[in-house]
Design a protein around this motif. Structure first.
Motif, PDB file in Angstrom:
ATOM      1  N   GLU A 287       1.345 -12.246   8.531  1.00  0.00           N
ATOM      2  CA  GLU A 287       0.549 -12.698   7.391  1.00  0.00           C
ATOM      3  C   GLU A 287      -0.359 -11.593   6.837  1.00  0.00           C
ATOM      4  O   GLU A 287      -0.408 -11.384   5.626  1.00  0.00           O
ATOM      5  CB  GLU A 287      -0.318 -13.896   7.791  1.00  0.00           C
ATOM      6  N   LEU A 288      -1.072 -10.904   7.725  1.00  0.00           N
ATOM      7  CA  LEU A 288      -2.014  -9.885   7.264  1.00  0.00           C
ATOM      8  C   LEU A 288      -1.293  -8.662   6.707  1.00  0.00           C
ATOM      9  O   LEU A 288      -1.845  -7.934   5.872  1.00  0.00           O
ATOM     10  CB  LEU A 288      -2.944  -9.475   8.411  1.00  0.00           C
ATOM     11  N   LEU A 289      -0.065  -8.457   7.156  1.00  0.00           N
ATOM     12  CA  LEU A 289       0.720  -7.336   6.641  1.00  0.00           C
ATOM     13  C   LEU A 289       1.065  -7.534   5.170  1.00  0.00           C
ATOM     14  O   LEU A 289       1.388  -6.581   4.458  1.00  0.00           O
ATOM     15  CB  LEU A 289       2.002  -7.185   7.467  1.00  0.00           C
ATOM     16  N   LEU A 290       0.956  -8.768   4.712  1.00  0.00           N
ATOM     17  CA  LEU A 290       1.236  -9.070   3.311  1.00  0.00           C
ATOM     18  C   LEU A 290       0.261  -8.344   2.385  1.00  0.00           C
ATOM     19  O   LEU A 290       0.602  -8.025   1.241  1.00  0.00           O
ATOM     20  CB  LEU A 290       1.147 -10.583   3.089  1.00  0.00           C
ATOM     21  N   ILE A 291      -0.935  -8.072   2.876  1.00  0.00           N
ATOM     22  CA  ILE A 291      -1.927  -7.350   2.080  1.00  0.00           C
ATOM     23  C   ILE A 291      -1.424  -5.946   1.758  1.00  0.00           C
ATOM     24  O   ILE A 291      -1.704  -5.395   0.685  1.00  0.00           O
ATOM     25  CB  ILE A 291      -3.272  -7.269   2.834  1.00  0.00           C
ATOM     26  N   ILE A 292      -0.643  -5.373   2.689  1.00  0.00           N
ATOM     27  CA  ILE A 292      -0.092  -4.030   2.476  1.00  0.00           C
ATOM     28  C   ILE A 292       1.225  -4.091   1.711  1.00  0.00           C
ATOM     29  O   ILE A 292       1.376  -3.477   0.657  1.00  0.00           O
ATOM     30  CB  ILE A 292       0.115  -3.310   3.823  1.00  0.00           C
ATOM     31  N   ILE A 293       2.191  -4.828   2.254  1.00  0.00           N
ATOM     32  CA  ILE A 293       3.523  -4.889   1.625  1.00  0.00           C
ATOM     33  C   ILE A 293       3.441  -5.484   0.220  1.00  0.00           C
ATOM     34  O   ILE A 293       4.152  -5.043  -0.686  1.00  0.00           O
ATOM     35  CB  ILE A 293       4.492  -5.685   2.512  1.00  0.00           C
ATOM     36  N   GLY A 294       2.598  -6.457   0.042  1.00  0.00           N
ATOM     37  CA  GLY A 294       2.401  -7.043  -1.285  1.00  0.00           C
ATOM     38  C   GLY A 294       1.219  -6.422  -2.001  1.00  0.00           C
ATOM     39  O   GLY A 294       0.547  -7.084  -2.798  1.00  0.00           O
ATOM     40  N   GLY A 295       0.974  -5.145  -1.742  1.00  0.00           N
ATOM     41  CA  GLY A 295      -0.208  -4.471  -2.279  1.00  0.00           C
ATOM     42  C   GLY A 295      -0.336  -4.529  -3.787  1.00  0.00           C
ATOM     43  O   GLY A 295      -1.447  -4.665  -4.322  1.00  0.00           O
ATOM     44  N   VAL A 296       0.777  -4.427  -4.501  1.00  0.00           N
ATOM     45  CA  VAL A 296       0.726  -4.488  -5.965  1.00  0.00           C
ATOM     46  C   VAL A 296       0.181  -5.838  -6.421  1.00  0.00           C
ATOM     47  O   VAL A 296      -0.661  -5.909  -7.331  1.00  0.00           O
ATOM     48  CB  VAL A 296       2.128  -4.250  -6.564  1.00  0.00           C
ATOM     49  N   PHE A 297       0.625  -6.896  -5.771  1.00  0.00           N
ATOM     50  CA  PHE A 297       0.162  -8.234  -6.149  1.00  0.00           C
ATOM     51  C   PHE A 297      -1.310  -8.427  -5.782  1.00  0.00           C
ATOM     52  O   PHE A 297      -2.052  -9.111  -6.495  1.00  0.00           O
ATOM     53  CB  PHE A 297       1.026  -9.296  -5.475  1.00  0.00           C
ATOM     54  N   VAL A 298      -1.730  -7.820  -4.674  1.00  0.00           N
ATOM     55  CA  VAL A 298      -3.141  -7.881  -4.276  1.00  0.00           C
ATOM     56  C   VAL A 298      -4.005  -7.182  -5.326  1.00  0.00           C
ATOM     57  O   VAL A 298      -5.053  -7.703  -5.749  1.00  0.00           O
ATOM     58  CB  VAL A 298      -3.351  -7.226  -2.898  1.00  0.00           C
ATOM     59  N   ILE A 299      -3.564  -6.017  -5.773  1.00  0.00           N
ATOM     60  CA  ILE A 299      -4.307  -5.266  -6.793  1.00  0.00           C
ATOM     61  C   ILE A 299      -4.392  -6.055  -8.094  1.00  0.00           C
ATOM     62  O   ILE A 299      -5.451  -6.108  -8.741  1.00  0.00           O
ATOM     63  CB  ILE A 299      -3.635  -3.899  -7.034  1.00  0.00           C
ATOM     64  N   GLU A 300      -3.286  -6.663  -8.482  1.00  0.00           N
ATOM     65  CA  GLU A 300      -3.267  -7.463  -9.712  1.00  0.00           C
ATOM     66  C   GLU A 300      -4.261  -8.622  -9.626  1.00  0.00           C
ATOM     67  O   GLU A 300      -5.021  -8.888 -10.566  1.00  0.00           O
ATOM     68  CB  GLU A 300      -1.853  -8.004  -9.957  1.00  0.00           C
TER      69      GLU A 300
END
Length: 361
Positions: A287-300
């Motif tokens: 779950e927490l790895l999603l912050i990295i792998i989904g980094g573009v979506f986090v930034i958006e």
């Protein structure tokens, strides 16, 4: 379906044993979804055009006015390709696959209703935001409750793994239920926010889902899991078929969604794909790895939060020229294609960093 047919036929022809391999079925799930996109894509686009299913978001740069008339709700094509591909190549007795399909379809329906109301009313309202959030949260709570009482792994149960660190888990107890809800809802909405440029969201969802498909395969393989010091969760390997089917459907949709887009996926696609990404992260305990792998979506998503908060505390000033951040770069003079491709590159970098955590432990 093909999986079960091959299981039956292998007693007569040993060559059908190849269908038991997840890698083989995943490859053909991708090709099937891609093929279906090419076959049905033009038909669905023409149908959406014929009934004038077009919607452009209200707050976008002026250059987006040329997109008026481009049909929306192309996510129907994506979902159809995913569902058919998984039904053909997946193990439908695997509870992870069933849960993934349910979550994807549910959020797709929510997105469909939202898109339909926007188009029917000829405005940007759709489903009232709080109601949409309620429907998403309800799903997240149901999934979290199910996983709490019927855990994926008796040992891990309500634990969360930490990137870069092995053998240390945080047991959230009953708080695991709202945690799952937050992951699914946040991922779903973050992808939705990123869906503002031709090819941007679908390209990055394909990248992130591909990475999680690889992680699902490793997590469900006891030898690889042991070698990489990651938790082995029996049955999660089958999620690779589901994930790669999404990649195939994403590539197929990108064929039509690349600049200049012939169709937009709308909320029916973005909410469903974001929820699927969040659920994959939950099911394989990354779950927490999603912050990295989904980094573009986090930034958006963060760019929108920053813009709103800054606007309120400064009495009307804006931190970005326009949010989400991809519109900020458009306002700075970068072309839509350049912004999209650069965000794809950043998405690939984030995915590689996320995968590298498997060895940095």
């Amino acid at each position: 379906m093909i999986y079960y047919l091959a299981n039956y036929l292998k007693q007569y022809v040993s060559g059908f044993n190849i269908f038991r391999y997840i890698t083989f079925r995943s490859a053909y799930a991708l090709l099937t979804a891609l093929f279906l996109s090419f076959v049905f894509g033009p038909k669905i686009i023409n149908f959406l055009k014929s009934i004038n299913f077009s919607h452009i978001r209200k707050f976008v740069p002026d250059t987006h006015k040329e997109k008026i008339g481009t049909p929306s709700m192309g996510g129907i094509l994506i979902l159809g390709c995913i569902i058919i591909s998984v039904l053909l190549w997946g193990d439908l007795q695997n509870r992870f696959v069933i849960l993934a399909l349910i979550v994807t379809v549910y959020l797709g329906v929510v997105g469909f209703i939202d898109d339909y109301l926007k188009i029917k009313r000829k405005d940007s309202k759709g489903v009232i935001a709080r109601y949409k959030l309620i429907f998403q949260s309800l799903l997240g709570l149901l999934v979290g409750t199910y996983l709490y009482f019927y855990p994926m792994d008796p040992y891990l149960k309500n634990c969360v793994t930490i990137p870069f660190i092995k053998d240390i888990y945080f047991d959230l107890g009953i708080l695991y239920i709202p945690f799952v809800m937050v992951v699914i809802v946040a991922a779903s909405n973050a992808v939705n926010l990123a869906d503002g440029l031709d090819g941007l969201a679908i390209g990055n969802i394909g990248i992130a889902i591909f990475a999680y498909g690889g992680l699902a395969y490793l997590t469900g393989n006891i030898k690889y899991a042991d070698y990489l010091y990651i938790p082995f969760i029996k049955g999660t390997g089958e999620l690779t078929v589901f994930a790669v089917a999404i990649v195939g459907a994403s590539l197929g949709f990108l064929w039509y969604n690349a600049y200049p887009a012939q169709v937009f996926m709308g909320d029916v696609g973005s909410l469903a794909l974001g929820g699927a990404l969040g659920l994959l992260a939950v099911l394989i305990k990354k779950e927490l790895l999603l912050i990295i792998i989904g980094g573009v979506f986090v930034i958006e998503a963060l760019s929108v939060i920053i813009q709103v908060v800054y606007f309120r505390i400064t009495g009307g000033k804006r931190f970005y020229l326009m949010a989400p951040i991809h519109h900020h770069f458009e306002k700075k003079g970068l072309s839509e294609v350049k912004v999209t491709i650069r965000f794809w590159i950043i998405g690939i970098m984030f995915a590689l960093i996320g995968l590298s955590t498997l060895k940095i432990r």
